[in-house]
Enzyme design. Sequence first.
Site, PDB file in Angstrom:
ATOM      1  N   GLY A 201       1.031  -1.084   0.141  1.00 28.35           N
ATOM      2  CA  GLY A 201      -0.198  -0.034  -0.135  1.00 28.35           C
ATOM      3  C   GLY A 201       0.849   1.210  -0.059  1.00 28.35           C
ATOM      4  O   GLY A 201       0.543   2.274   0.618  1.00 28.35           O
ATOM      5  N   HIS A 270      -4.601   2.521  10.537  1.00 28.01           N
ATOM      6  CA  HIS A 270      -5.311   3.375  11.226  1.00 28.01           C
ATOM      7  C   HIS A 270      -6.470   3.772  10.366  1.00 28.01           C
ATOM      8  O   HIS A 270      -7.688   4.355  11.091  1.00 28.01           O
ATOM      9  CB  HIS A 270      -4.414   4.682  11.537  1.00 28.01           C
ATOM     10  CG  HIS A 270      -4.162   5.635  10.496  1.00 28.01           C
ATOM     11  ND1 HIS A 270      -3.783   6.827  10.732  1.00 28.01           N
ATOM     12  CD2 HIS A 270      -4.142   5.466   9.017  1.00 28.01           C
ATOM     13  CE1 HIS A 270      -3.493   7.573   9.443  1.00 28.01           C
ATOM     14  NE2 HIS A 270      -3.902   6.483   8.522  1.00 28.01           N
TER      15      HIS A 270
END
Length: 361
Positions: A201, A270
């Site tokens: 990512g 997160h």
Amino acid sequence: MPNAPPAFLLRFGMGLRRTLLRLADLVTPAHIAMMDRSLGLVYTSMLSVVARLGIVDLLESSPQSAEQLAQQTGLHVDSVLRVLRALVSVGIFRRLPDGRFANNRLSRALKGGRLDRMREWVTYFGSQSNIAAWNDLERTVRTGHNAFERVFGMDVWQWFDGHPDEREMFAQAMMGITVADAPVVATLYPFHEIRTVCDVGGGRGTLMSELLVRHPHLRGVLVDGKGVLESARELLAQRGVSDRVELCPGSFFESVPEGADAYVLKNVLHDWDDARCKAILTTVRRAMKPGQRLLLVEILAPRHDNDNVAAFIDVHMMMVCSNGRERSVEELHALLRATGFAPARLFPHPTTNVIEAVAVK
């Protein structure tokens, strides 16, 4: 990329700012201090507008009057004057004795083309979709459910697919954060201990390129969507590291390539709730052999730390991202243990942290 200020200096500066603000509140009538706090939406909206309209860039060549700015931009003269006057009152921009407006240290943070992408950051936070989600805070407090999905009937990632201008602004804002974090990560963790690193990512390669520039022995694997990787090629080439990076289209919900000594997830967990964090970690664990390392790069939000800026970012995760949250070390360790990892070393810093884990049998 420029090195971050020394950690002790950052801690001192951030602590001093909090202390001075609290001292100011002590000598200011409580209702006036509270009134100022209540104007946060006003500040966000005004900063977002002047950033989006490029006012700072227009003032960089020379001070200008509201009339001159309006003439160049097609804006309403009186409205421009009133917005800039309000921002001058809180220390953003200067107003000269002849009435013209000029940049100052704070307003220059909104110039276009800066590495920290602060213009894009404030534009993103002042976007209509973001404001609409925040306007539904009360229902999130009552129910615990994500506001963005409730207001728009889709998650923020699906929204970005249909609104490429907002997606690009968000991507640029996140790139600015990584520009600040990348030198910290590159110097904080002992990358001399590994040979190959896979950034899962990893977006357009901002962190990856910095790791390879600072550690010539490293080779990298960059994993993200196909379109994102296409946009990464230019940056990697500009920084002279493209021959040391393998680009692998993929999703951290589906599969990542095997064979790296260490895998990095920077500011990924997160964004998601615990269940989807476990799914992400499980995907990465499947690609790893026992003993290989996982590096989580996250800001930390200890449950009982009242002075941590992460507490505000945490509420944004709750409101806009997919029921995400900023977590404590203990909470991250629990996710790691549940998905086949043993927590290892912690490398702390005032702005970000590297949490190391090792794949176990």
